[in-house]
Design a protein around this motif. Structure first.
Motif, PDB file in Angstrom:
ATOM      1  N   GLU A   1       0.812  -1.228   0.000  1.00  0.00           N
ATOM      2  CA  GLU A   1       0.000   0.000   0.000  1.00  0.00           C
ATOM      3  C   GLU A   1       0.840   1.271   0.000  1.00  0.00           C
ATOM      4  OE1 GLU A   1       0.174  -1.450   4.359  1.00  0.00           O
ATOM      5  OE2 GLU A   1       0.114  -2.322   2.334  1.00  0.00           O
ATOM      6  N   ASP A   2       2.149   1.154   0.169  1.00  0.00           N
ATOM      7  CA  ASP A   2       3.019   2.335   0.102  1.00  0.00           C
ATOM      8  C   ASP A   2       3.025   2.896  -1.314  1.00  0.00           C
ATOM      9  OD1 ASP A   2       3.750   2.152   2.763  1.00  0.00           O
ATOM     10  OD2 ASP A   2       5.573   0.999   2.354  1.00  0.00           O
ATOM     11  N   HIS A   3       3.282   4.189  -1.403  1.00  0.00           N
ATOM     12  CA  HIS A   3       3.400   4.808  -2.725  1.00  0.00           C
ATOM     13  C   HIS A   3       4.868   4.938  -3.120  1.00  0.00           C
ATOM     14  CE1 HIS A   3      -0.824   5.901  -2.071  1.00  0.00           C
ATOM     15  NE2 HIS A   3      -0.890   5.966  -3.386  1.00  0.00           N
ATOM     16  N   THR A   4       5.106   4.931  -4.405  1.00  0.00           N
ATOM     17  CA  THR A   4       6.449   5.141  -4.935  1.00  0.00           C
ATOM     18  C   THR A   4       6.353   6.047  -6.157  1.00  0.00           C
ATOM     19  OG1 THR A   4       8.410   4.078  -5.913  1.00  0.00           O
ATOM     20  CG2 THR A   4       6.302   2.980  -6.266  1.00  0.00           C
TER      21      THR A   4
ATOM     22  N   ILE B   1      14.686  22.345 -18.361  1.00  0.00           N
ATOM     23  CA  ILE B   1      14.209  21.037 -17.937  1.00  0.00           C
ATOM     24  C   ILE B   1      13.075  21.236 -16.927  1.00  0.00           C
ATOM     25  CG2 ILE B   1      16.366  19.776 -18.308  1.00  0.00           C
ATOM     26  CD1 ILE B   1      17.004  20.201 -15.328  1.00  0.00           C
ATOM     27  N   GLN B   2      12.241  20.227 -16.803  1.00  0.00           N
ATOM     28  CA  GLN B   2      11.236  20.185 -15.745  1.00  0.00           C
ATOM     29  C   GLN B   2      11.082  18.740 -15.271  1.00  0.00           C
ATOM     30  OE1 GLN B   2       7.563  22.019 -17.114  1.00  0.00           O
ATOM     31  NE2 GLN B   2       8.189  24.032 -16.367  1.00  0.00           N
ATOM     32  N   ALA B   3      10.786  18.592 -13.990  1.00  0.00           N
ATOM     33  CA  ALA B   3      10.576  17.267 -13.426  1.00  0.00           C
ATOM     34  C   ALA B   3       9.215  16.732 -13.852  1.00  0.00           C
ATOM     35  CB  ALA B   3      10.669  17.321 -11.907  1.00  0.00           C
ATOM     36  N   VAL B   4       9.201  15.476 -14.306  1.00  0.00           N
ATOM     37  CA  VAL B   4       7.967  14.783 -14.672  1.00  0.00           C
ATOM     38  C   VAL B   4       7.793  13.620 -13.700  1.00  0.00           C
ATOM     39  CG1 VAL B   4       6.771  13.480 -16.471  1.00  0.00           C
ATOM     40  CG2 VAL B   4       8.210  15.435 -17.097  1.00  0.00           C
ATOM     41  N   TYR B   5       6.639  13.574 -13.041  1.00  0.00           N
ATOM     42  CA  TYR B   5       6.410  12.612 -11.966  1.00  0.00           C
ATOM     43  C   TYR B   5       5.422  11.531 -12.394  1.00  0.00           C
ATOM     44  CZ  TYR B   5       8.241  16.546  -9.235  1.00  0.00           C
ATOM     45  OH  TYR B   5       9.004  17.588  -8.761  1.00  0.00           O
ATOM     46  N   THR B   6       5.702  10.297 -11.959  1.00  0.00           N
ATOM     47  CA  THR B   6       4.776   9.183 -12.113  1.00  0.00           C
ATOM     48  C   THR B   6       4.651   8.514 -10.749  1.00  0.00           C
ATOM     49  OG1 THR B   6       5.600   8.810 -14.362  1.00  0.00           O
ATOM     50  CG2 THR B   6       4.272   7.070 -13.395  1.00  0.00           C
ATOM     51  N   VAL B   7       3.435   8.333 -10.263  1.00  0.00           N
ATOM     52  CA  VAL B   7       3.249   7.765  -8.931  1.00  0.00           C
ATOM     53  C   VAL B   7       2.258   6.615  -8.987  1.00  0.00           C
ATOM     54  CG1 VAL B   7       1.433   9.444  -8.354  1.00  0.00           C
ATOM     55  CG2 VAL B   7       2.667   8.284  -6.511  1.00  0.00           C
ATOM     56  N   THR B   8       2.533   5.584  -8.194  1.00  0.00           N
ATOM     57  CA  THR B   8       1.622   4.453  -8.092  1.00  0.00           C
ATOM     58  C   THR B   8       1.871   3.747  -6.767  1.00  0.00           C
ATOM     59  OG1 THR B   8       0.748   2.508  -9.257  1.00  0.00           O
ATOM     60  CG2 THR B   8       3.136   2.751  -9.201  1.00  0.00           C
ATOM     61  N   ALA B   9       1.010   2.788  -6.454  1.00  0.00           N
ATOM     62  CA  ALA B   9       1.197   1.975  -5.258  1.00  0.00           C
ATOM     63  C   ALA B   9       2.235   0.889  -5.540  1.00  0.00           C
ATOM     64  CB  ALA B   9      -0.120   1.332  -4.837  1.00  0.00           C
ATOM     65  N   VAL B  10       3.006   0.548  -4.516  1.00  0.00           N
ATOM     66  CA  VAL B  10       4.056  -0.456  -4.664  1.00  0.00           C
ATOM     67  C   VAL B  10       3.471  -1.775  -5.161  1.00  0.00           C
ATOM     68  CG1 VAL B  10       5.682  -1.892  -3.355  1.00  0.00           C
ATOM     69  CG2 VAL B  10       5.595   0.588  -2.977  1.00  0.00           C
ATOM     70  N   GLY B  11       2.311  -2.164  -4.610  1.00  0.00           N
ATOM     71  CA  GLY B  11       1.700  -3.421  -5.018  1.00  0.00           C
ATOM     72  C   GLY B  11       1.327  -3.446  -6.489  1.00  0.00           C
ATOM     73  N   LEU B  12       0.800  -2.346  -6.983  1.00  0.00           N
ATOM     74  CA  LEU B  12       0.434  -2.271  -8.400  1.00  0.00           C
ATOM     75  C   LEU B  12       1.668  -2.355  -9.290  1.00  0.00           C
ATOM     76  CD1 LEU B  12      -2.314   0.515  -8.367  1.00  0.00           C
ATOM     77  CD2 LEU B  12      -2.641  -1.927  -8.844  1.00  0.00           C
ATOM     78  N   LEU B  13       2.736  -1.676  -8.904  1.00  0.00           N
ATOM     79  CA  LEU B  13       3.960  -1.676  -9.713  1.00  0.00           C
ATOM     80  C   LEU B  13       4.587  -3.064  -9.768  1.00  0.00           C
ATOM     81  CD1 LEU B  13       6.090   0.029 -11.277  1.00  0.00           C
ATOM     82  CD2 LEU B  13       7.285   0.310  -9.088  1.00  0.00           C
ATOM     83  N   SER B  14       4.617  -3.738  -8.617  1.00  0.00           N
ATOM     84  CA  SER B  14       5.340  -5.014  -8.550  1.00  0.00           C
ATOM     85  C   SER B  14       4.502  -6.205  -9.020  1.00  0.00           C
ATOM     86  CB  SER B  14       5.827  -5.264  -7.123  1.00  0.00           C
ATOM     87  OG  SER B  14       4.742  -5.257  -6.209  1.00  0.00           O
ATOM     88  N   MET B  15       3.188  -6.158  -8.822  1.00  0.00           N
ATOM     89  CA  MET B  15       2.355  -7.309  -9.174  1.00  0.00           C
ATOM     90  C   MET B  15       1.961  -7.323 -10.646  1.00  0.00           C
ATOM     91  SD  MET B  15      -0.024  -7.333  -5.740  1.00  0.00           S
ATOM     92  CE  MET B  15      -1.164  -8.572  -6.369  1.00  0.00           C
ATOM     93  N   ASN B  16       1.960  -6.158 -11.266  1.00  0.00           N
ATOM     94  CA  ASN B  16       1.663  -6.093 -12.698  1.00  0.00           C
ATOM     95  C   ASN B  16       2.931  -6.341 -13.508  1.00  0.00           C
ATOM     96  OD1 ASN B  16      -1.214  -5.298 -13.334  1.00  0.00           O
ATOM     97  ND2 ASN B  16      -0.730  -3.773 -11.742  1.00  0.00           N
ATOM     98  N   PRO B  17       2.800  -6.729 -14.790  1.00  0.00           N
ATOM     99  CA  PRO B  17       3.988  -6.898 -15.633  1.00  0.00           C
ATOM    100  C   PRO B  17       4.672  -5.555 -15.869  1.00  0.00           C
ATOM    101  CG  PRO B  17       1.977  -7.097 -16.934  1.00  0.00           C
ATOM    102  CD  PRO B  17       1.551  -7.056 -15.495  1.00  0.00           C
ATOM    103  N   PRO B  18       5.928  -5.572 -16.328  1.00  0.00           N
ATOM    104  CA  PRO B  18       6.696  -4.324 -16.452  1.00  0.00           C
ATOM    105  C   PRO B  18       6.056  -3.295 -17.375  1.00  0.00           C
ATOM    106  CG  PRO B  18       7.872  -6.160 -17.472  1.00  0.00           C
ATOM    107  CD  PRO B  18       6.758  -6.745 -16.678  1.00  0.00           C
ATOM    108  N   GLU B  19       5.269  -3.740 -18.351  1.00  0.00           N
ATOM    109  CA  GLU B  19       4.673  -2.759 -19.270  1.00  0.00           C
ATOM    110  C   GLU B  19       3.663  -1.855 -18.564  1.00  0.00           C
ATOM    111  OE1 GLU B  19       2.672  -6.796 -20.273  1.00  0.00           O
ATOM    112  OE2 GLU B  19       4.703  -6.057 -19.841  1.00  0.00           O
ATOM    113  N   PHE B  20       3.166  -2.273 -17.400  1.00  0.00           N
ATOM    114  CA  PHE B  20       2.259  -1.420 -16.624  1.00  0.00           C
ATOM    115  C   PHE B  20       2.969  -0.138 -16.198  1.00  0.00           C
ATOM    116  CE2 PHE B  20       0.898  -0.032 -12.378  1.00  0.00           C
ATOM    117  CZ  PHE B  20      -0.440   0.243 -12.600  1.00  0.00           C
TER     118      PHE B  20
END
Length: 451
Positions: free
Chosen positions: A291-294, A319-338
Protein backbone atom coordinates in the motif's frame (compact mmCIF):
# COMPACT_ATOMS: atom_id res chain seq x y z
CA UNK A 1 44.23 34.14 -18.32
CA UNK A 2 44.59 35.64 -14.87
CA UNK A 3 48.09 35.51 -13.31
CA UNK A 4 48.75 32.67 -10.94
CA UNK A 5 47.52 33.48 -7.46
CA UNK A 6 49.78 33.25 -4.46
CA UNK A 7 49.16 29.95 -2.80
CA UNK A 8 50.23 27.93 0.14
CA UNK A 9 50.49 24.20 -0.46
CA UNK A 10 47.89 22.46 1.65
CA UNK A 11 46.79 18.90 2.05
CA UNK A 12 43.25 17.60 1.75
CA UNK A 13 43.48 14.01 2.93
CA UNK A 14 46.13 12.68 0.54
CA UNK A 15 45.40 15.04 -2.34
CA UNK A 16 47.79 18.01 -2.27
CA UNK A 17 46.60 21.34 -3.61
CA UNK A 18 49.59 22.88 -5.38
CA UNK A 19 48.17 25.95 -7.08
CA UNK A 20 45.13 28.05 -7.79
CA UNK A 21 44.38 30.49 -10.60
CA UNK A 22 41.46 31.96 -12.48
CA UNK A 23 40.75 31.92 -16.20
CA UNK A 24 38.79 34.64 -17.99
CA UNK A 25 37.66 34.93 -21.60
CA UNK A 26 40.73 35.58 -23.77
CA UNK A 27 39.39 38.93 -24.95
CA UNK A 28 37.57 41.83 -23.32
CA UNK A 29 33.79 41.51 -23.53
CA UNK A 30 32.59 44.39 -21.37
CA UNK A 31 29.58 44.03 -19.11
CA UNK A 32 26.93 41.43 -19.89
CA UNK A 33 23.80 40.50 -17.98
CA UNK A 34 20.96 38.00 -18.47
CA UNK A 35 18.08 37.47 -16.10
CA UNK A 36 17.52 33.95 -14.77
CA UNK A 37 14.10 32.70 -15.81
CA UNK A 38 11.45 30.42 -14.36
CA UNK A 39 13.20 27.27 -15.63
CA UNK A 40 16.39 28.18 -13.71
CA UNK A 41 15.10 29.26 -10.32
CA UNK A 42 13.82 25.99 -8.77
CA UNK A 43 17.41 24.70 -8.57
CA UNK A 44 18.91 27.59 -6.61
CA UNK A 45 19.01 25.45 -3.42
CA UNK A 46 20.45 22.38 -5.15
CA UNK A 47 24.18 21.85 -4.90
CA UNK A 48 26.68 22.62 -7.64
CA UNK A 49 26.51 19.85 -10.23
CA UNK A 50 29.74 17.83 -10.09
CA UNK A 51 31.37 15.77 -12.81
CA UNK A 52 34.66 13.86 -12.94
CA UNK A 53 36.45 12.93 -16.16
CA UNK A 54 39.61 10.82 -15.91
CA UNK A 55 42.21 10.75 -18.67
CA UNK A 56 45.38 8.78 -19.28
CA UNK A 57 48.58 10.70 -19.99
CA UNK A 58 51.93 11.56 -18.44
CA UNK A 59 52.31 15.15 -19.64
CA UNK A 60 50.42 16.80 -16.78
CA UNK A 61 51.90 20.29 -17.12
CA UNK A 62 51.31 20.36 -20.87
CA UNK A 63 47.76 19.07 -20.43
CA UNK A 64 46.96 21.75 -17.83
CA UNK A 65 48.43 24.50 -20.00
CA UNK A 66 46.41 23.35 -22.98
CA UNK A 67 43.21 23.15 -20.93
CA UNK A 68 43.66 26.68 -19.57
CA UNK A 69 44.42 28.16 -22.97
CA UNK A 70 41.42 26.41 -24.52
CA UNK A 71 39.23 27.50 -21.61
CA UNK A 72 40.11 31.16 -22.15
CA UNK A 73 39.16 30.82 -25.82
CA UNK A 74 35.88 28.93 -25.30
CA UNK A 75 34.78 31.36 -22.57
CA UNK A 76 34.61 34.10 -25.21
CA UNK A 77 31.33 32.43 -26.26
CA UNK A 78 30.36 30.76 -22.97
CA UNK A 79 31.21 33.84 -20.87
CA UNK A 80 28.29 33.32 -18.48
CA UNK A 81 30.31 30.55 -16.82
CA UNK A 82 32.99 33.14 -16.00
CA UNK A 83 30.48 35.41 -14.25
CA UNK A 84 28.54 35.51 -10.99
CA UNK A 85 24.94 35.47 -9.86
CA UNK A 86 23.40 38.81 -8.91
CA UNK A 87 20.22 39.65 -7.01
CA UNK A 88 18.51 43.04 -7.27
CA UNK A 89 16.49 44.84 -4.61
CA UNK A 90 13.29 43.12 -5.82
CA UNK A 91 14.75 39.66 -5.40
CA UNK A 92 15.20 39.02 -9.14
CA UNK A 93 18.24 36.88 -9.95
CA UNK A 94 20.47 37.21 -13.00
CA UNK A 95 23.81 35.97 -14.26
CA UNK A 96 26.29 38.79 -14.79
CA UNK A 97 29.69 39.00 -16.42
CA UNK A 98 32.19 41.82 -16.32
CA UNK A 99 35.83 41.94 -17.39
CA UNK A 100 36.79 42.78 -13.79
CA UNK A 101 35.43 39.50 -12.44
CA UNK A 102 37.84 36.71 -11.54
CA UNK A 103 36.47 34.17 -14.00
CA UNK A 104 36.57 30.39 -13.69
CA UNK A 105 38.42 28.97 -10.71
CA UNK A 106 41.15 26.43 -11.57
CA UNK A 107 42.77 24.42 -8.77
CA UNK A 108 45.83 22.27 -9.46
CA UNK A 109 46.58 19.26 -7.30
CA UNK A 110 48.60 16.07 -6.97
CA UNK A 111 47.47 12.58 -6.00
CA UNK A 112 50.18 10.45 -7.54
CA UNK A 113 49.23 7.51 -5.35
CA UNK A 114 45.99 7.18 -7.37
CA UNK A 115 46.01 5.50 -10.77
CA UNK A 116 43.51 5.89 -13.60
CA UNK A 117 42.47 2.29 -12.99
CA UNK A 118 41.78 3.02 -9.31
CA UNK A 119 39.10 5.50 -10.40
CA UNK A 120 37.38 2.99 -12.68
CA UNK A 121 35.84 1.21 -9.67
CA UNK A 122 32.07 0.87 -9.64
CA UNK A 123 31.60 1.46 -5.92
CA UNK A 124 31.29 4.57 -3.78
CA UNK A 125 32.30 8.18 -4.17
CA UNK A 126 34.56 8.66 -1.13
CA UNK A 127 37.76 8.82 -3.20
CA UNK A 128 36.08 11.05 -5.77
CA UNK A 129 35.24 13.59 -3.08
CA UNK A 130 38.88 14.68 -2.92
CA UNK A 131 39.08 15.18 -6.68
CA UNK A 132 36.08 17.47 -7.28
CA UNK A 133 35.62 20.97 -5.83
CA UNK A 134 32.63 22.51 -4.05
CA UNK A 135 31.37 19.51 -2.09
CA UNK A 136 28.13 20.51 -0.35
CA UNK A 137 28.08 24.02 -1.84
CA UNK A 138 24.66 25.41 -2.79
CA UNK A 139 24.00 27.08 -6.13
CA UNK A 140 22.92 30.21 -4.23
CA UNK A 141 26.59 30.59 -3.30
CA UNK A 142 27.09 31.68 -6.90
CA UNK A 143 26.34 35.18 -5.56
CA UNK A 144 29.80 35.03 -3.97
CA UNK A 145 31.68 32.24 -5.79
CA UNK A 146 32.63 31.43 -9.38
CA UNK A 147 29.90 29.67 -11.37
CA UNK A 148 32.40 27.08 -12.56
CA UNK A 149 35.22 25.63 -10.51
CA UNK A 150 37.55 22.85 -11.58
CA UNK A 151 40.30 20.82 -10.02
CA UNK A 152 42.99 19.31 -12.25
CA UNK A 153 44.72 16.54 -10.31
CA UNK A 154 47.91 14.82 -11.38
CA UNK A 155 47.52 11.06 -11.02
CA UNK A 156 50.10 8.31 -11.21
CA UNK A 157 49.41 7.84 -14.92
CA UNK A 158 46.92 10.50 -15.90
CA UNK A 159 44.80 13.51 -15.05
CA UNK A 160 41.54 13.77 -13.11
CA UNK A 161 39.35 16.69 -14.15
CA UNK A 162 36.85 17.48 -11.41
CA UNK A 163 34.22 20.09 -12.31
CA UNK A 164 31.53 21.89 -10.33
CA UNK A 165 28.93 23.77 -12.40
CA UNK A 166 26.34 26.07 -10.86
CA UNK A 167 23.09 24.20 -11.58
CA UNK A 168 21.02 27.41 -11.30
CA UNK A 169 22.47 28.56 -14.63
CA UNK A 170 22.82 25.38 -16.73
CA UNK A 171 21.36 21.90 -17.13
CA UNK A 172 22.97 18.73 -18.47
CA UNK A 173 22.46 19.54 -22.16
CA UNK A 174 24.22 22.90 -21.70
CA UNK A 175 26.96 21.34 -19.57
CA UNK A 176 27.97 18.84 -22.24
CA UNK A 177 27.59 21.43 -25.02
CA UNK A 178 30.19 23.50 -23.18
CA UNK A 179 32.46 20.52 -22.52
CA UNK A 180 32.34 19.39 -26.16
CA UNK A 181 33.04 22.93 -27.39
CA UNK A 182 35.99 23.32 -25.01
CA UNK A 183 37.41 20.00 -26.23
CA UNK A 184 37.02 21.11 -29.85
CA UNK A 185 39.06 24.25 -29.21
CA UNK A 186 41.78 22.29 -27.39
CA UNK A 187 41.90 19.81 -30.27
CA UNK A 188 42.72 22.57 -32.74
CA UNK A 189 39.46 23.92 -34.10
CA UNK A 190 39.67 27.70 -34.57
CA UNK A 191 36.21 28.37 -33.14
CA UNK A 192 33.20 26.74 -31.52
CA UNK A 193 31.11 24.86 -34.10
CA UNK A 194 27.74 25.44 -32.37
CA UNK A 195 27.43 28.76 -30.55
CA UNK A 196 25.41 28.84 -27.31
CA UNK A 197 21.99 30.51 -27.47
CA UNK A 198 22.34 32.85 -24.50
CA UNK A 199 19.12 34.89 -24.31
CA UNK A 200 17.03 33.05 -21.71
CA UNK A 201 14.19 35.58 -21.95
CA UNK A 202 13.27 34.20 -25.39
CA UNK A 203 11.81 31.14 -23.65
CA UNK A 204 10.33 32.97 -20.65
CA UNK A 205 10.23 36.69 -19.97
CA UNK A 206 8.47 36.83 -16.61
CA UNK A 207 10.28 38.51 -13.73
CA UNK A 208 10.17 36.25 -10.68
CA UNK A 209 10.90 37.76 -7.30
CA UNK A 210 12.28 35.27 -4.82
CA UNK A 211 11.09 36.11 -1.31
CA UNK A 212 12.53 34.95 0.96
CA UNK A 213 15.88 35.11 -0.81
CA UNK A 214 17.70 31.88 -1.64
CA UNK A 215 19.37 30.19 1.33
CA UNK A 216 22.89 31.21 2.26
CA UNK A 217 23.72 27.90 3.91
CA UNK A 218 23.06 24.25 3.29
CA UNK A 219 20.30 23.27 5.68
CA UNK A 220 20.12 19.76 4.25
CA UNK A 221 23.79 18.97 4.91
CA UNK A 222 24.22 21.05 8.06
CA UNK A 223 26.09 19.20 10.77
CA UNK A 224 24.24 18.51 13.98
CA UNK A 225 24.82 21.15 16.62
CA UNK A 226 24.07 18.74 19.41
CA UNK A 227 20.90 20.52 20.52
CA UNK A 228 17.66 18.77 21.37
CA UNK A 229 16.00 20.02 18.20
CA UNK A 230 18.71 18.68 15.92
CA UNK A 231 17.25 16.81 12.96
CA UNK A 232 17.69 13.03 12.89
CA UNK A 233 20.55 11.83 10.74
CA UNK A 234 19.46 10.07 7.56
CA UNK A 235 20.58 6.45 7.15
CA UNK A 236 23.87 6.10 5.26
CA UNK A 237 23.76 5.88 1.49
CA UNK A 238 25.79 3.70 -0.82
CA UNK A 239 26.60 4.43 -4.45
CA UNK A 240 27.19 1.90 -7.17
CA UNK A 241 27.61 1.98 -10.93
CA UNK A 242 25.65 -0.76 -12.68
CA UNK A 243 26.83 -1.34 -16.24
CA UNK A 244 24.21 -2.48 -18.72
CA UNK A 245 25.75 -3.81 -21.94
CA UNK A 246 24.11 -3.41 -25.34
CA UNK A 247 22.83 -6.98 -25.17
CA UNK A 248 21.48 -6.45 -21.63
CA UNK A 249 19.66 -3.28 -22.73
CA UNK A 250 18.21 -5.14 -25.72
CA UNK A 251 17.04 -7.96 -23.43
CA UNK A 252 15.34 -5.53 -21.02
CA UNK A 253 13.70 -3.61 -23.86
CA UNK A 254 12.52 -6.79 -25.56
CA UNK A 255 10.93 -8.05 -22.32
CA UNK A 256 9.08 -4.79 -21.66
CA UNK A 257 7.82 -4.71 -25.26
CA UNK A 258 6.87 -8.40 -25.42
CA UNK A 259 3.23 -7.71 -24.53
CA UNK A 260 2.49 -4.18 -25.80
CA UNK A 261 -0.62 -2.31 -24.56
CA UNK A 262 -3.74 -2.78 -26.67
CA UNK A 263 -4.48 0.94 -26.86
CA UNK A 264 -2.18 1.51 -29.81
CA UNK A 265 0.60 3.15 -27.80
CA UNK A 266 4.06 3.41 -29.32
CA UNK A 267 6.63 0.76 -28.42
CA UNK A 268 8.51 1.58 -25.23
CA UNK A 269 11.79 3.38 -25.79
CA UNK A 270 15.14 2.27 -24.44
CA UNK A 271 14.86 4.87 -21.69
CA UNK A 272 11.32 3.87 -20.70
CA UNK A 273 12.30 0.20 -20.65
CA UNK A 274 15.37 0.72 -18.46
CA UNK A 275 13.46 3.20 -16.29
CA UNK A 276 10.73 0.73 -15.34
CA UNK A 277 13.35 -1.99 -14.86
CA UNK A 278 15.16 0.17 -12.30
CA UNK A 279 11.96 1.44 -10.68
CA UNK A 280 10.57 -2.07 -10.08
CA UNK A 281 13.79 -3.60 -8.79
CA UNK A 282 14.77 -0.67 -6.55
CA UNK A 283 11.25 -0.70 -5.11
CA UNK A 284 11.56 -4.43 -4.43
CA UNK A 285 14.97 -3.92 -2.79
CA UNK A 286 13.45 -1.38 -0.41
CA UNK A 287 11.02 -4.01 0.94
CA UNK A 288 8.09 -1.59 0.99
CA UNK A 289 4.49 -2.48 1.81
CA UNK A 290 2.06 -3.01 -1.11
CA UNK A 291 0.00 0.00 0.00
CA UNK A 292 3.02 2.33 0.10
CA UNK A 293 3.40 4.81 -2.72
CA UNK A 294 6.45 5.14 -4.93
CA UNK A 295 7.37 7.89 -7.40
CA UNK A 296 9.42 7.79 -10.58
CA UNK A 297 10.84 11.21 -11.48
CA UNK A 298 12.68 12.21 -14.64
CA UNK A 299 13.97 15.67 -15.52
CA UNK A 300 12.72 16.07 -19.07
CA UNK A 301 14.44 18.30 -21.63
CA UNK A 302 11.87 20.88 -22.73
CA UNK A 303 13.78 22.50 -25.61
CA UNK A 304 11.57 20.90 -28.27
CA UNK A 305 8.47 20.83 -26.07
CA UNK A 306 8.03 24.57 -25.47
CA UNK A 307 6.17 26.78 -27.93
CA UNK A 308 7.97 28.09 -29.87
CA UNK A 309 10.68 25.41 -29.64
CA UNK A 310 14.16 26.44 -28.54
CA UNK A 311 17.38 25.36 -30.25
CA UNK A 312 19.39 22.47 -28.82
CA UNK A 313 22.09 25.07 -28.13
CA UNK A 314 19.88 26.99 -25.67
CA UNK A 315 22.23 27.72 -22.78
CA UNK A 316 20.57 27.51 -19.39
CA UNK A 317 18.13 25.24 -17.62
CA UNK A 318 15.33 24.09 -19.87
CA UNK A 319 14.21 21.04 -17.94
CA UNK A 320 11.24 20.18 -15.74
CA UNK A 321 10.58 17.27 -13.43
CA UNK A 322 7.97 14.78 -14.67
CA UNK A 323 6.41 12.61 -11.97
CA UNK A 324 4.78 9.18 -12.11
CA UNK A 325 3.25 7.77 -8.93
CA UNK A 326 1.62 4.45 -8.09
CA UNK A 327 1.20 1.97 -5.26
CA UNK A 328 4.06 -0.46 -4.66
CA UNK A 329 1.70 -3.42 -5.02
CA UNK A 330 0.43 -2.27 -8.40
CA UNK A 331 3.96 -1.68 -9.71
CA UNK A 332 5.34 -5.01 -8.55
CA UNK A 333 2.35 -7.31 -9.17
CA UNK A 334 1.66 -6.09 -12.70
CA UNK A 335 3.99 -6.90 -15.63
CA UNK A 336 6.70 -4.32 -16.45
CA UNK A 337 4.67 -2.76 -19.27
CA UNK A 338 2.26 -1.42 -16.62
CA UNK A 339 4.89 0.89 -15.13
CA UNK A 340 6.47 1.58 -18.52
CA UNK A 341 3.11 2.75 -19.87
CA UNK A 342 2.68 5.13 -16.91
CA UNK A 343 6.13 6.62 -17.51
CA UNK A 344 5.53 6.89 -21.27
CA UNK A 345 2.19 8.67 -20.84
CA UNK A 346 3.56 11.08 -18.21
CA UNK A 347 6.43 12.09 -20.50
CA UNK A 348 4.18 12.45 -23.55
CA UNK A 349 1.65 14.55 -21.60
CA UNK A 350 4.35 17.00 -20.58
CA UNK A 351 3.75 19.19 -23.61
CA UNK A 352 3.87 22.96 -24.12
CA UNK A 353 0.54 23.41 -22.31
CA UNK A 354 1.69 21.42 -19.26
CA UNK A 355 5.02 23.28 -19.20
CA UNK A 356 3.22 26.63 -19.34
CA UNK A 357 0.95 25.65 -16.43
CA UNK A 358 3.93 24.49 -14.36
CA UNK A 359 5.67 27.81 -15.00
CA UNK A 360 2.58 29.81 -14.03
CA UNK A 361 2.23 27.82 -10.80
CA UNK A 362 5.82 28.56 -9.90
CA UNK A 363 5.51 32.25 -10.74
CA UNK A 364 2.39 32.59 -8.59
CA UNK A 365 4.10 30.93 -5.65
CA UNK A 366 7.84 30.37 -6.19
CA UNK A 367 9.06 27.21 -4.50
CA UNK A 368 12.74 26.46 -4.11
CA UNK A 369 13.17 22.73 -4.63
CA UNK A 370 14.80 20.40 -2.15
CA UNK A 371 15.69 16.77 -2.61
CA UNK A 372 12.60 15.51 -0.78
CA UNK A 373 10.49 17.14 -3.49
CA UNK A 374 11.47 14.33 -5.86
CA UNK A 375 8.75 12.26 -4.18
CA UNK A 376 8.23 9.52 -1.61
CA UNK A 377 10.19 6.27 -2.10
CA UNK A 378 11.41 7.77 -5.35
CA UNK A 379 13.62 6.72 -8.20
CA UNK A 380 14.76 10.02 -9.69
CA UNK A 381 16.75 10.10 -12.94
CA UNK A 382 19.17 12.86 -13.87
CA UNK A 383 21.68 13.09 -16.72
CA UNK A 384 20.99 11.18 -19.94
CA UNK A 385 22.63 8.46 -22.03
CA UNK A 386 22.23 10.88 -24.95
CA UNK A 387 25.00 13.11 -23.62
CA UNK A 388 28.34 12.52 -25.40
CA UNK A 389 30.32 12.13 -22.19
CA UNK A 390 32.92 9.72 -23.63
CA UNK A 391 33.46 11.87 -26.73
CA UNK A 392 35.06 14.76 -24.79
CA UNK A 393 38.60 14.53 -26.21
CA UNK A 394 40.92 17.48 -25.52
CA UNK A 395 43.63 16.09 -27.78
CA UNK A 396 45.00 13.20 -25.73
CA UNK A 397 42.19 10.67 -26.08
CA UNK A 398 38.75 10.01 -24.70
CA UNK A 399 38.09 9.79 -20.96
CA UNK A 400 38.65 6.46 -19.25
CA UNK A 401 35.98 7.15 -16.63
CA UNK A 402 33.10 9.61 -16.22
CA UNK A 403 31.40 9.91 -12.83
CA UNK A 404 29.29 12.26 -10.74
CA UNK A 405 30.47 13.68 -7.41
CA UNK A 406 28.83 13.48 -4.01
CA UNK A 407 26.55 16.51 -4.52
CA UNK A 408 22.82 16.20 -5.21
CA UNK A 409 22.69 12.60 -4.03
CA UNK A 410 19.84 11.16 -2.04
CA UNK A 411 18.10 7.83 -1.60
CA UNK A 412 16.89 6.89 -5.08
CA UNK A 413 18.96 9.31 -7.17
CA UNK A 414 20.15 7.85 -10.48
CA UNK A 415 22.57 9.32 -13.02
CA UNK A 416 22.49 7.69 -16.45
CA UNK A 417 25.49 7.83 -18.76
CA UNK A 418 26.21 6.39 -22.14
CA UNK A 419 28.38 3.32 -21.57
CA UNK A 420 32.05 3.62 -22.39
CA UNK A 421 31.73 0.78 -24.90
CA UNK A 422 29.31 2.95 -26.88
CA UNK A 423 26.29 1.85 -28.85
CA UNK A 424 23.25 1.25 -26.69
CA UNK A 425 25.20 0.42 -23.51
CA UNK A 426 24.26 2.47 -20.44
CA UNK A 427 25.87 3.02 -17.05
CA UNK A 428 23.47 3.66 -14.15
CA UNK A 429 25.02 5.38 -11.12
CA UNK A 430 22.57 4.68 -8.29
CA UNK A 431 22.45 5.98 -4.69
CA UNK A 432 20.45 3.94 -2.19
CA UNK A 433 20.16 3.32 1.54
CA UNK A 434 22.82 0.73 2.34
CA UNK A 435 20.49 -2.21 3.06
CA UNK A 436 18.48 -1.68 -0.11
CA UNK A 437 21.67 -1.42 -2.15
CA UNK A 438 22.92 -4.72 -0.79
CA UNK A 439 19.67 -6.41 -1.80
CA UNK A 440 19.77 -4.77 -5.26
CA UNK A 441 23.31 -6.05 -5.84
CA UNK A 442 22.14 -9.58 -5.03
CA UNK A 443 19.15 -9.32 -7.37
CA UNK A 444 20.21 -11.43 -10.35
CA UNK A 445 17.23 -10.26 -12.41
CA UNK A 446 18.31 -6.63 -12.00
CA UNK A 447 21.90 -7.16 -13.07
CA UNK A 448 20.88 -8.76 -16.34
CA UNK A 449 23.00 -11.67 -17.45
CA UNK A 450 23.12 -12.33 -21.17
CA UNK A 451 23.79 -15.81 -22.54
Amino acid sequence: MAPEAEYKEEEIMKVKITGKSHVKPSKKLGRRECRLVTFDLPYIAFHYNQKLLVYKGNEYDDMVGKLKDGLGAVLEDFYQLAGKLARDEEGVLSVEYDDDMEGVEVVEAKAEWISVEDLAVELGTSTLKELIPYNGILNSEGLHRPLLSMQLTKLEDGLAMGLAFNHAIIDGTSTWHFMSSWAQICSGLPSVTVLPFLDRTKVRNTKVKLHPPPPDQDAQNASSNGTADAKPVDPPLRERVFKFSESAIDKIKSKVNSNPPSDGSKPFSTFQSLAVHMWRHVTQARQLKPEDHTVFTVFADCRKRVDPPMPESYFGNLIQAVYTVTAVGLLSMNPPEFGASMIQKAIEMHDAKAIEERNRQFERSPKIFQFKDAGVNCVSVGSSPRFPVYEVDFGWGKPETVRSGINNRFDGMVYLYRGKSGGRSIDAEISLEAGAMERLEEDKEFVVEVN
